[in-house]
Scaffold this active site. Structure first.
Site, mmCIF file in Angstrom:
data_model
loop_
_atom_site.group_PDB
_atom_site.id
_atom_site.type_symbol
_atom_site.label_atom_id
_atom_site.label_comp_id
_atom_site.label_asym_id
_atom_site.label_seq_id
_atom_site.Cartn_x
_atom_site.Cartn_y
_atom_site.Cartn_z
ATOM 1 N N CYS A 1 2.732 -5.071 6.844
ATOM 2 C CA CYS A 1 2.434 -4.712 5.458
ATOM 3 C C CYS A 1 3.641 -4.047 4.802
ATOM 4 C CB CYS A 1 1.232 -3.776 5.398
ATOM 5 S SG CYS A 1 -0.357 -4.604 5.604
ATOM 6 N N HIS B 1 0.827 -1.204 0.000
ATOM 7 C CA HIS B 1 0.000 0.000 0.000
ATOM 8 C C HIS B 1 0.861 1.253 0.000
ATOM 9 C CE1 HIS B 1 0.712 0.835 4.313
ATOM 10 N NE2 HIS B 1 0.514 -0.452 4.542
#
Length: 488
Positions: free
Chosen positions: A389, A370
């Site tokens: 992440c 992301h």
């Protein structure tokens, strides 16, 4: 001249017989069984070899006339196993050379054992060495899912030990089908061709082997090369081709993402999981992109926001209660939060921790690629900072890579959606001037693009050169322990 052999009978020839050189298939079988019983199992393929001979399958390397020529072809290959980093001791090269010489010269003595023991040892060791080397080149030595999922203790009590799950690669392992294929190649005298097909075809693998062949390597660097060569040999069950033309590679030690399309590379920096929140190794397919995503704040972080309503307002956060729906930050309850009855959610927008876009792919870790609201992280040298992440430096360019053949109009809409100000005041009052016709919320990747989260400590840099990187998570040290008995 008188013929001295006139009148010879079979009895005369029987006097020339020597029991030391009598081949007996039953004795050879029994000797192989004894060798198996005394031998240990170091590799998974050893168990399959054991099953082959205990099932009294055909001999591969010997017959009633002696040793097949294919044994010599194999020995030449095994003697050069060191060029691929494999220790010739575990391939029993010296024993094979000595036994072949004794057999060819009929030097049968107390040291070598009788001829049936010698033949049994040759048959068994040739097969074991052949299949061991084949298996190492084709599958590698270790299983990363076992290795890394027993790497970091999650919980330790008097009853059991639990470990953090850090890998879901699901690699191929040697099986009966592989054994049958390999032995069929040997029986058809196709050993040389077979070995050509076993090794990975990736450019990285070839580069690492070339480095391994250099003179005067320091032991520590040589071991590092062997760890990364091993990683190249892991073949994923989901992606048997380890050099897919169009793919994304996110490599942890180099803190980099490479989006590859037929040799063309889009390179960007990334930030990954901190030591306490290691990014897992996995392989999947990027299925879709969500623009301006909401962020459901993990409990471990959310509990620090519960008594900070001003901060939550400023960052565009609200409370979602399973019974009452959306609530203001002031209505956050620690007890309900910890019981899973409430969540803190951050609205999409420029302040969102996920940034303006997230790239989603199936995995059991809730880990994704992301954007980020803190791009300054990419200026750091060490970028192991996230909760697992991966934050990417060039999210818009990566989105265009995944869109590939989409039209310019959609690309413009994507850019507008990723840059427009969604809110007028403290991320709470929606911007009424947004052009809704230009807004996109979700884009599906068709066809899905494979993504690999990898761990190579010798890997490419931005210019495509092979560079040595720090062992961020300490995985090299763990892998080295498994490889040491097998490499040189």
């Amino acid at each position: 001249m008188r013929n001295p052999n006139k009148g010879l009978t079979l009895d005369d020839f029987s006097k020339l017989s020597d029991d030391r050189f009598k081949l007996d298939s039953r004795k050879i079988r029994k000797n192989i069984a004894r060798l198996i019983e005394a031998d240990g199992i170091m590799l998974p393929v050893d168990r399959l070899i054991r099953g082959y001979y205990l099932s009294e399958k055909p001999y591969i390397w010997i017959n009633r006339l002696g040793i097949q020529k294919r044994a010599d072809s194999l020995l030449v290959i095994l003697e050069n196993a060191g060029t691929c980093g494999v220790n010739t001791k575990i391939l029993r090269v010296k024993q094979l050379k000595d036994d072949l010489y004794r057999m060819r010269t009929l030097q049968i003595d107390a040291e070598s054992g009788d001829i049936n023991m010698l033949m049994a040892r040759l048959e068994y060791n040739l097969t074991k060495s052949y299949l061991r080397y084949s298996s190492i080149l084709r599958f590698g030595i270790s299983n990363p899912d076992y290795l890394y999922n027993n790497f970091e203790k999650l919980e330790n009590d008097s009853v059991s030990e639990r470990y953090r799950q850090l890998s879901d690669l699901k690699i191929e392992r040697p099986n009966a089908e592989f054994i049958q294929q390999a032995l069929a190649k040997a029986l058809n005298d196709s050993i040389n061709d077979f070995f050509v097909t076993l090794q990975p075809k990736s450019k990285l693998y070839r580069s690492l082997l070339n480095l391994l062949g250099q003179q005067n390597l320091k032991p520590a660097y040589r071991m590092k090369l062997l760890c990364n060569i091993e990683r190249c040999r892991w073949r994923l069950t989901k992606f048997p081709d380890n050099e897919i033309e169009r793919r994304i590679e996110a490599n942890i030690p180099s803190y980099s993402v490479r989006a590859i399309d037929n040799g063309n590379v889009l390179y960007m920096r990334m930030a990954c999981g901190a030591l306490k929140h290691k990014t897992p190794l996995l392989a999947s397919n990027v299925m879709r992109m969500d623009i301006n995503p909401q962020w459901i704040v993990p409990k471990s972080i959310a509990k620090g926001f519960i008594h900070r309503p001003e901060y939550m307002h400023r960052m565009g956060m609200f409370v979602y209660d399973k019974k009452e729906g959306r609530l203001s930050p002031e209505q956050a309850s620690y007890e309900r939060m910890m019981n899973g009855e409430q969540y803190i959610i951050q609205s999409g927008g420029p302040k969102n921790s996920l940034g303006r876009i997230i790239f989603r792919f199936d995995n059991g870790f809730s880990v994704f690629l992301h954007d980020t609201s803190s791009p300054g992280v990419f200026k750091r040298a060490g970028r192991a900072v996230s909760h697992g992440c991966i934050r990417v430096e060039k999210p818009y360019e990566l989105a265009l890579f995944l869109m590939k053949d989409e039209d310019d109009e959609l690309a413009d809409k994507l850019k507008y959606s990723m840059t427009v100000n969604l809110f007028e005041d403290n991320d709470s009052i929606p911007n009424k001037n947004i052009d809704k016709k230009k807004m996109v919320r979700t884009l599906y990747v068709k066809p899905p693009v494979p993504i690999f989260i990898t761990y190579y400590t010798i890997y490419y840099d931005e210019s495509g050169h092979i560079v040595d990187y720090q062992d961020v998570y300490g995985y090299d040290a763990a892998l080295e322990k498994q490889l040491k008995p097998f490499v040189e």
